[in-house]
Write an enzyme that holds these catalytic residues in place. Structure first.
Site, PDB file in Angstrom:
ATOM      1  N   TYR A 119      49.371  13.835  54.963  1.00 66.02           N
ATOM      2  CA  TYR A 119      50.054  13.515  53.711  1.00 66.02           C
ATOM      3  C   TYR A 119      50.826  12.227  53.954  1.00 66.02           C
ATOM      4  O   TYR A 119      51.925  12.226  54.499  1.00 66.02           O
ATOM      5  CB  TYR A 119      51.005  14.645  53.284  1.00 66.02           C
ATOM      6  CG  TYR A 119      51.850  14.271  52.080  1.00 66.02           C
ATOM      7  CD1 TYR A 119      51.252  13.778  50.927  1.00 66.02           C
ATOM      8  CD2 TYR A 119      53.234  14.399  52.109  1.00 66.02           C
ATOM      9  CE1 TYR A 119      52.017  13.419  49.825  1.00 66.02           C
ATOM     10  CE2 TYR A 119      54.001  14.046  51.007  1.00 66.02           C
ATOM     11  CZ  TYR A 119      53.394  13.558  49.877  1.00 66.02           C
ATOM     12  OH  TYR A 119      54.151  13.195  48.784  1.00 66.02           O
ATOM     13  N   ASP A 149      45.908  13.517  51.461  1.00 65.60           N
ATOM     14  CA  ASP A 149      46.390  12.557  50.479  1.00 65.60           C
ATOM     15  C   ASP A 149      46.815  11.297  51.225  1.00 65.60           C
ATOM     16  O   ASP A 149      47.867  11.273  51.855  1.00 65.60           O
ATOM     17  CB  ASP A 149      47.566  13.176  49.714  1.00 65.60           C
ATOM     18  CG  ASP A 149      48.172  12.228  48.701  1.00 65.60           C
ATOM     19  OD1 ASP A 149      47.650  11.111  48.535  1.00 65.60           O
ATOM     20  OD2 ASP A 149      49.177  12.605  48.084  1.00 65.60           O
ATOM     21  N   HIS A 234      47.116  16.360  41.227  1.00 65.97           N
ATOM     22  CA  HIS A 234      45.971  15.898  42.014  1.00 65.97           C
ATOM     23  C   HIS A 234      44.778  16.820  41.772  1.00 65.97           C
ATOM     24  O   HIS A 234      44.947  17.988  41.418  1.00 65.97           O
ATOM     25  CB  HIS A 234      46.284  15.922  43.515  1.00 65.97           C
ATOM     26  CG  HIS A 234      47.220  14.848  43.966  1.00 65.97           C
ATOM     27  ND1 HIS A 234      46.836  13.802  44.776  1.00 65.97           N
ATOM     28  CD2 HIS A 234      48.548  14.669  43.735  1.00 65.97           C
ATOM     29  CE1 HIS A 234      47.879  13.021  45.024  1.00 65.97           C
ATOM     30  NE2 HIS A 234      48.933  13.534  44.406  1.00 65.97           N
TER      31      HIS A 234
END
Length: 260
Positions: A119, A149, A234
């Protein structure tokens, strides 16, 4: 016997999703239900916003193994869940103290596999990822899968806005190429414009969630797709990997000869 056959299946599926916080009990229930419906072998979650002592807050029936990395504050947070049905044996776990990434090494179907769940921070994402890859150089090989991500679109096709690719993005892509890492979705869908994130502030769509793999393992990557999520800002990405050829070779190696 059917459960045993499932455990020995040469197929593995990985799914990654930025859940945008799991402090709501209702949302945790929806996420758990969604994971069961998608039925991946491995599930990688980012931005959980849970502390280290709140592991129990996300319980998914059939996924007893929940490995997480969290910071001191309820920010960021990365987790990896593995299915009880999979013959997945974990040998090593590395956790980032700030909760930005978690790494597990193990074996699936007697084959080594390294999973890196990232992340990336909202600011200076390319620099962070590039440095992380440099630090993890010894851990990354042909059996490494990087999910998460990345907080940055890697190419101009991965966003609706037409801004130029800046120097940091170019350097990050060069770093990925040097390490023989490729964007699996873009490799299998070279002309498809699909996105995983909508920025309400900028009114733009982008694909900032990725699954990266080694070029040498491209023949194992069977299918990858973007899955719509209604409980996060998302969308998810799901990859199916096939170890069938290697499994068949092992079966032949251990086959006993019949003597007459």
């Amino acid at each position: 016997m059917s459960n045993k056959m499932a455990a020995l299946s040469p197929h593995i599926s990985t799914i990654t999703l930025n859940v945008n916080g799991l402090n709501s009990p209702i949302k945790r229930h929806r996420v758990a239900t969604w994971i069961k419906e998608q039925d991946p072998t491995i599930c990688c979650l980012q931005e959980r916003h849970l502390s280290s002592n709140e592991k129990h807050r996300l319980r998914v029936k059939g996924w007893k193994t929940i490995l997480q990395a969290n910071g001191k504050q309820k920010k960021a947070g990365a987790a990896i869940l593995t299915s009880d049905k999979a013959d997945f044996k974990i040998r090593q776990i590395k956790r980032d103290k700030k909760g930005q990434n978690i790494i597990i090494k193990g074996t699936f179907h007697q084959e080594d596999i390294t999973l890196i769940n990232i992340y990336a921070p909202n600011t200076a994402a390319p620099k962070y990822i590039k440095q992380l890859l440099t630090n993890l150089k010894k851990d990354i090989n042909y059996n490494t899968i990087i999910l998460g991500d990345l907080n940055i679109p890697l190419t101009s096709m991965d966003r609706t806005s037409r801004q130029q690719i800046n120097k940091e993005r170019v350097e990050l892509n060069e770093k990925l190429d040097q390490m023989d890492l490729l964007d699996i979705y873009r490799t299998l869908h070279p002309k498809t414009a699909e996105y995983t994130f909508f920025s309400s502030a900028h009114g733009t769509f982008s694909r900032i969630d990725y699954v990266l793999g080694n070029k040498a393992s491209l023949n194992k990557f069977k299918k990858i797709k973007i899955i719509t999520s209604i409980f996060s800002d998302h969308n998810a990405m799901k990859l199916e990997i096939n170890y069938k050829k290697k499994a068949e070779k092992r079966t032949q190696m251990w086959r006993l000869k019949t003597c007459y």
